[in-house]
Enzyme design. Structure first.
Site, PDB file in Angstrom:
ATOM      1  N   HIS A 316       0.851  -1.190   0.000  1.00  0.00           N
ATOM      2  CA  HIS A 316       0.000   0.000   0.000  1.00  0.00           C
ATOM      3  C   HIS A 316       0.883   1.235   0.000  1.00  0.00           C
ATOM      4  CE1 HIS A 316      -3.115   2.853   1.123  1.00  0.00           C
ATOM      5  NE2 HIS A 316      -3.954   1.940   0.654  1.00  0.00           N
ATOM      6  N   ASP A 374      -7.934  -5.509   0.069  1.00  0.00           N
ATOM      7  CA  ASP A 374      -8.435  -6.341  -1.022  1.00  0.00           C
ATOM      8  C   ASP A 374      -8.050  -7.810  -0.902  1.00  0.00           C
ATOM      9  OD1 ASP A 374      -9.745  -4.324  -2.476  1.00  0.00           O
ATOM     10  OD2 ASP A 374      -7.815  -3.565  -3.163  1.00  0.00           O
TER      11      ASP A 374
HETATM   12  N1  CMC Z   1       4.304  -7.490  -4.923  1.00  0.00           N
HETATM   13  C1  CMC Z   1       5.637  -7.446  -5.073  1.00  0.00           C
HETATM   14  N2  CMC Z   1       6.377  -6.332  -4.897  1.00  0.00           N
HETATM   15  C2  CMC Z   1       5.726  -5.216  -4.545  1.00  0.00           C
HETATM   16  C3  CMC Z   1       4.342  -5.178  -4.358  1.00  0.00           C
HETATM   17  C4  CMC Z   1       3.606  -6.371  -4.561  1.00  0.00           C
HETATM   18  N3  CMC Z   1       2.279  -6.387  -4.397  1.00  0.00           N
HETATM   19  N4  CMC Z   1       3.951  -3.926  -4.018  1.00  0.00           N
HETATM   20  C5  CMC Z   1       5.079  -3.192  -3.980  1.00  0.00           C
HETATM   21  N5  CMC Z   1       6.152  -3.960  -4.297  1.00  0.00           N
HETATM   22  C6  CMC Z   1       7.564  -3.545  -4.296  1.00  0.00           C
HETATM   23  C7  CMC Z   1       7.896  -2.700  -5.519  1.00  0.00           C
HETATM   24  O1  CMC Z   1       8.348  -3.490  -6.597  1.00  0.00           O
HETATM   25  C8  CMC Z   1       8.964  -1.795  -4.978  1.00  0.00           C
HETATM   26  O2  CMC Z   1      10.164  -2.520  -4.885  1.00  0.00           O
HETATM   27  P1  CMC Z   1      11.603  -1.784  -5.112  1.00  0.00           P
HETATM   28  O3  CMC Z   1      11.700  -0.762  -4.025  1.00  0.00           O
HETATM   29  O4  CMC Z   1      12.612  -2.877  -5.019  1.00  0.00           O
HETATM   30  O5  CMC Z   1      11.523  -1.162  -6.485  1.00  0.00           O
HETATM   31  C9  CMC Z   1       8.524  -1.515  -3.533  1.00  0.00           C
HETATM   32  O6  CMC Z   1       7.747  -2.678  -3.178  1.00  0.00           O
HETATM   33  C10 CMC Z   1       7.671  -0.273  -3.395  1.00  0.00           C
HETATM   34  O7  CMC Z   1       6.556  -0.386  -4.295  1.00  0.00           O
HETATM   35  P2  CMC Z   1       5.937   0.800  -5.135  1.00  0.00           P
HETATM   36  O8  CMC Z   1       5.336   0.254  -6.388  1.00  0.00           O
HETATM   37  O9  CMC Z   1       6.939   1.900  -5.279  1.00  0.00           O
HETATM   38  O10 CMC Z   1       4.809   1.287  -4.139  1.00  0.00           O
HETATM   39  P3  CMC Z   1       3.562   2.185  -4.498  1.00  0.00           P
HETATM   40  O11 CMC Z   1       3.236   2.920  -3.260  1.00  0.00           O
HETATM   41  O12 CMC Z   1       3.813   2.996  -5.719  1.00  0.00           O
HETATM   42  O13 CMC Z   1       2.419   1.125  -4.852  1.00  0.00           O
HETATM   43  C11 CMC Z   1       0.618  -0.377  -4.676  1.00  0.00           C
HETATM   44  C12 CMC Z   1       1.433   0.714  -3.975  1.00  0.00           C
HETATM   45  C13 CMC Z   1      -0.611  -0.692  -3.817  1.00  0.00           C
HETATM   46  C14 CMC Z   1       0.124   0.109  -6.040  1.00  0.00           C
HETATM   47  C15 CMC Z   1       1.504  -1.647  -4.837  1.00  0.00           C
HETATM   48  O14 CMC Z   1       1.904  -2.109  -3.563  1.00  0.00           O
HETATM   49  C16 CMC Z   1       0.804  -2.747  -5.609  1.00  0.00           C
HETATM   50  O15 CMC Z   1       0.829  -2.730  -6.848  1.00  0.00           O
HETATM   51  N6  CMC Z   1       0.133  -3.715  -4.907  1.00  0.00           N
HETATM   52  C17 CMC Z   1      -0.638  -4.739  -5.573  1.00  0.00           C
HETATM   53  C18 CMC Z   1      -1.982  -4.181  -5.993  1.00  0.00           C
HETATM   54  C19 CMC Z   1      -2.918  -3.999  -4.827  1.00  0.00           C
HETATM   55  O16 CMC Z   1      -3.085  -4.859  -3.985  1.00  0.00           O
HETATM   56  N7  CMC Z   1      -3.610  -2.834  -4.801  1.00  0.00           N
HETATM   57  C20 CMC Z   1      -4.618  -2.518  -3.787  1.00  0.00           C
HETATM   58  C21 CMC Z   1      -4.189  -1.393  -2.910  1.00  0.00           C
HETATM   59  S1  CMC Z   1      -5.244  -1.209  -1.454  1.00  0.00           S
HETATM   60  C22 CMC Z   1      -6.821  -0.831  -2.015  1.00  0.00           C
HETATM   61  C23 CMC Z   1      -6.899   0.330  -2.939  1.00  0.00           C
HETATM   62  O17 CMC Z   1      -6.140   1.291  -2.887  1.00  0.00           O
HETATM   63  O18 CMC Z   1      -7.800   0.303  -3.760  1.00  0.00           O
END
Ligand code: CMC
Length: 440
Positions: A316, A374
């Site tokens: 998140h 989720d």
């Molecule tokens: N699986 C594997 N690696 C992950 C994941 C994941 N689900 N989420 C983040 N990472 C890694 C990412 O690759 C990055 O690694 P590094 O620092 O080595 O490059 C690090 O963690 C930080 O991730 P980010 O993409 O910079 O984080 P963000 O804040 O931009 O993204 C997120 C947040 C929710 C989009 C992401 O965690 C994600 O895609 N999760 C899966 C989708 C999901 O479950 N979404 C629902 C969110 S909660 C309900 C809502 O908001 O609707």
């Protein structure tokens, strides 16, 4: 901590030094009631000629708000000061909707009036059912929701004037009241079953379940445990401050667009798998993993930067400890399965094992990636009989309350301006047009 306040007149400041020109600029620091203070950069461009640069808005506050507070490090979510766990345990969705919209919990009288106002608007214009028939039978319900909710502005001309507080209120009631009706119609349409009219003696959640699962040929009996679980799921999704879809609603609304169009924009933004679409993606992922023995392979893929696979329902932007909504959802999941007499749900076993393995893995621990709201919701919804394509629709029903509250707050904010970010331009500098014959 409990008293909301308007951001205080700034006493603290940050000093920005431009090492090119050696000029300095004072930037006021504004404190909220809790949470990080903000550096006010509104005059930065006018005074220095610089923009700030923050793709993904990871360090940017886009507005002042009194609705929802999140402390991602503590796993804290407050609506108008009330912790989400308390609301999920003791309140109901209509009361939370009132709270989000009006700022305080209602008295008994206020609650009765609010419920009456909402239920008065549960039916949709009859011609809307004709509108549905324009969609392909196999259309994704979120596509239908984007279209139909946007189309409400073509049906309710008497609540489009955003400068009239009464019309704003009626539009808000209409949206909250009609979302379950439209969502159930989207489901019925995909099933080839007749639309079911709302029954206003039922609660918000009961009514939605009734419109979704009742058929005219049979008597329908609501299951109170499932209705309670549905209501709780709505509470858990009701608002989440300036997330992608809410920011979309605010940005669309900042131009003066009507509320139905703004909420349709919010639905479109919610649909993506990184946001509300994750609940659908979680079930797809669990299906893909298939068996506990395959978990290590998928964990490996999630960690591989050359593989686009991510653990859906994990991570998140704000929560870096745990998502308090996920904890309530996990408990609710066990309750629902218990009520339905599901002694053994392989998907739940798989999800719990995946959670256990991921939470012990250095990659996930270091990045503070925890199950989010989720992760477990899809298992509950599937057990209740919803197809996966409806999962994000349910999120949209609940979040409509948050979108409306945030939209209303924005419109009523005297300092409101059209949202217009700037950019760091890295394209061509000026060049002259060449006729096609002269292009090499
Ligand atoms: N699986 C594997 N690696 C992950 C994941 C994941 N689900 N989420 C983040 N990472 C890694 C990412 O690759 C990055 O690694 P590094 O620092 O080595 O490059 C690090 O963690 C930080 O991730 P980010 O993409 O910079 O984080 P963000 O804040 O931009 O993204 C997120 C947040 C929710 C989009 C992401 O965690 C994600 O895609 N999760 C899966 C989708 C999901 O479950 N979404 C629902 C969110 S909660 C309900 C809502 O908001 O609707």
């Amino acid at each position: 901590m409990s008293q909301p306040k308007t951001a205080a007149a700034p006493k603290k400041k940050a000093i920005l030094t431009d090492t090119v020109t050696n000029k300095t600029m004072d930037l006021p620091i504004i404190d909220g009631s809790i949470g990080p203070s903000v550096i006010d950069v509104r005059k930065l461009y006018a005074d220095t000629g610089y923009f700030t640069y923050d793709p993904g808005f990871t360090s940017t506050g886009s507005c002042e708000s009194k609705i929802t507070y999140i402390d991602g490090d503590e796993g804290l979510l407050l609506h108008r000061g009330y912790p989400i766990e308390e609301l999920a345990e003791h309140s109901n969705f209509m009361e939370v909707a009132y709270l989000l919209l009006n700022g305080d919990l209602p008295t008994l009288e206020e609650m009765k009036k609010f419920e009456k106002d909402i239920t008065y608007h549960t039916m949709v214009h009859e011609q809307l059912s004709t509108f549905f028939r324009g969609f392909r039978r196999d259309a994704h319900p979120m596509a239908v929701m984007c279209g139909v909710v946007g189309a409400l502005s073509a049906f309710y001309h008497d609540s489009l004037d955003i400068n009239d507080p009464h019309q704003r209120m009626i539009a808000s009631f209409r949206l909250i009241a009609k979302m379950p009706t439209i969502a159930a119609m989207a489901f019925k349409y995909s099933m080839g079953q007749p639309f079911i009219y709302p029954k206003n003696k039922l609660s918000y959640a009961e009514n939605f379940l009734y419109m979704t699962f009742a058929v005219p040929a049979e008597d329908y009996q609501n299951n109170p445990v499932l209705a309670k679980a549905m209501d709780r799921l709505f509470i858990l999704h009701a608002d989440h401050e300036q997330n992608a879809s809410t920011s979309t609603v605010r940005l669309a609304g900042s131009s003066g667009a009507n509320p139905f169009a703004c909420i349709a924009a919010g639905i479109a933004s919610l649909w993506g798998p990184a946001h509300g679409g994750a609940n659908e993606a979680v079930l797809a992922m669990l299906g893909q993993i298939g068996d506990k023995k395959n978990i290590p392979e998928f964990i490996k893929r999630a960690k591989d930067k050359n593989d686009s696979f991510r653990l859906m329902g994990f991570g998140h932007r704000v929560y870096k400890n745990f998502d308090p909504r996920a904890q309530v959802m996990r408990k609710s999941c066990h309750e629902v399965l218990g009520e339905l007499g599901v002694k053994h749900e392989p998907l739940l076993d798989l999800a719990m094992e995946l959670e256990r393995i991921a939470l012990e893995d250095k990659y996930f621990v270091e990045r503070k990636l925890y199950p989010n709201v989720d992760f477990y919701s899809g298992i509950i919804l599937r057990a209740m009989g919803f197809p996966t394509s409806m999962f994000t629709v349910l999120f949209a029903i609940a979040r409509t309350v948050g979108w409306i509250a945030q939209w209303k707050e924005m419109i009523e904010d005297p300092s409101q301006k059209i949202g217009r970010p700037r950019q760091l331009y890295t394209g061509h500098t000026r060049r002259s047009y060449k006729p096609v014959q002269q292009r090499g």
